[in-house]
Structures are given as C-alpha cells and as structure tokens.
Design a protein around this motif. Structure first.
Motif, PDB file in Angstrom:
ATOM      1  N   LEU A  11       5.671  -8.688  11.494  1.00 35.10           N
ATOM      2  CA  LEU A  11       5.470  -9.642  10.293  1.00 35.10           C
ATOM      3  C   LEU A  11       5.037  -8.668   9.194  1.00 35.10           C
ATOM      4  CD1 LEU A  11       3.621 -12.614  12.181  1.00 35.10           C
ATOM      5  CD2 LEU A  11       6.192 -12.714  11.082  1.00 35.10           C
ATOM      6  N   PRO A  12       5.451  -8.985   7.713  1.00 31.40           N
ATOM      7  CA  PRO A  12       4.895  -8.019   6.879  1.00 31.40           C
ATOM      8  C   PRO A  12       3.414  -8.317   6.431  1.00 31.40           C
ATOM      9  CG  PRO A  12       6.329  -9.762   5.772  1.00 31.40           C
ATOM     10  CD  PRO A  12       6.404  -9.842   7.326  1.00 31.40           C
ATOM     11  N   HIS A  13       2.733  -7.305   6.289  1.00 31.21           N
ATOM     12  CA  HIS A  13       1.326  -7.617   5.839  1.00 31.21           C
ATOM     13  C   HIS A  13       0.987  -6.487   4.595  1.00 31.21           C
ATOM     14  CE1 HIS A  13       1.287  -8.752   9.996  1.00 31.21           C
ATOM     15  NE2 HIS A  13       0.215  -9.491   9.573  1.00 31.21           N
ATOM     16  N   PRO A  14       0.138  -6.797   3.802  1.00 35.49           N
ATOM     17  CA  PRO A  14      -0.075  -5.838   2.808  1.00 35.49           C
ATOM     18  C   PRO A  14      -0.987  -4.861   3.338  1.00 35.49           C
ATOM     19  CG  PRO A  14      -1.531  -7.714   2.541  1.00 35.49           C
ATOM     20  CD  PRO A  14      -0.600  -7.869   3.648  1.00 35.49           C
ATOM     21  N   THR A  15      -1.048  -3.612   2.754  1.00 34.64           N
ATOM     22  CA  THR A  15      -1.821  -2.511   3.301  1.00 34.64           C
ATOM     23  C   THR A  15      -3.182  -2.809   2.843  1.00 34.64           C
ATOM     24  OG1 THR A  15      -1.370  -1.267   1.429  1.00 34.64           O
ATOM     25  CG2 THR A  15       0.077  -0.897   3.327  1.00 34.64           C
ATOM     26  N   ARG A  16      -4.015  -2.179   3.243  1.00 33.99           N
ATOM     27  CA  ARG A  16      -5.508  -2.187   2.441  1.00 33.99           C
ATOM     28  C   ARG A  16      -5.448  -2.220   0.912  1.00 33.99           C
ATOM     29  NH1 ARG A  16     -11.024   0.457   4.439  1.00 33.99           N
ATOM     30  NH2 ARG A  16     -10.672  -0.426   6.159  1.00 33.99           N
ATOM     31  N   ASP A  17      -4.794  -1.166   0.299  1.00 34.90           N
ATOM     32  CA  ASP A  17      -4.824  -0.734  -0.988  1.00 34.90           C
ATOM     33  C   ASP A  17      -3.953  -1.932  -1.699  1.00 34.90           C
ATOM     34  OD1 ASP A  17      -6.162   1.441  -0.562  1.00 34.90           O
ATOM     35  OD2 ASP A  17      -4.493   2.864  -0.710  1.00 34.90           O
TER      36      ASP A  17
END
Length: 117
Positions: A11-17
């Motif tokens: 599943l796609p997740h945003p990176t921390r940044d």
C-alpha cells in the motif's frame, strides 16, 4: 516451468518528509479516526482492521483507514489476508513533537466528559 511467487500487496504511504501537518490534523479531526488512533496508541503491536469495533459500515471503515494511511498517521501492511495497522508514532513525534500525545490526552478528556453528560 516455475512460477514466480505472488508479489506482496504493498500500500502507498507518504515518506516522513511528505507528511504534512494539515493532512495529519484533517485525518485526526474525525471522531472515528481519532478513536482508531487512540486504540493503536494503546496497543503494544499492530492491529488488524477487523480488531476495531467501529460504529460505521465496512466501506466507511475502509475509507477512514485510507485517510489515516495517506496522511501518514498509520502504517498498513498485509500479513496474509489481514491488513495490519500501526501508528507512525516515531515519524509523527519527529515532525511534530508533542502533537500526538496532546491530541490523545484531549480526546480522552473529551470522551470522559461525554460519558458524564
């Protein structure tokens, strides 16, 4: 002829940044999503979606988990057929120190007030 093992569902997740404060606050502005986050904060391990007893339909539950994942509040991974959910506390604390704890305390206080009303 051998066949390649099926690729894991990712599943796609945003990176921390890529995690943005406005997205996190939007995700946590809904009482159902805040309840999910509160339960994850209290858990010692990732929890499957079926573990949550929410007052909404299955499709609405799916929507709430997607909003939390896409905002960067939770991490979702498949373990077999179960979708496991974990709070991205380390990322959130690094980006917005104290925010998650303050929101969880406020949510618990509000729940206590609501219970006495």
């Amino acid at each position: 002829m051998t066949t390649a093992p099926p690729s894991p569902r990712v599943l796609p997740h945003p990176t921390r940044d890529e995690i943005r404060l406005d997205s996190v606050l939007h995700a946590l502005s809904d009482p159902v999503r805040l309840r999910i986050v509160s339960e994850l904060a209290d858990a010692e391990a990732a929890l499957s979606c079926s573990r949550f007893d929410l007052p909404v339909t299955k499709s609405t539950t799916t929507h709430h988990f997607r909003v939390l994942r896409e905002s960067g509040v939770i991490q979702q991974v498949y373990e077999g057929t179960a979708k496991m959910n974990g709070l991205r506390r380390e990322d959130l604390d690094a980006l917005f120190p104290g925010l998650l704890d303050a929101l969880l305390v406020a949510a618990r206080r509000q729940a206590a007030r609501d219970a006495h009303a």
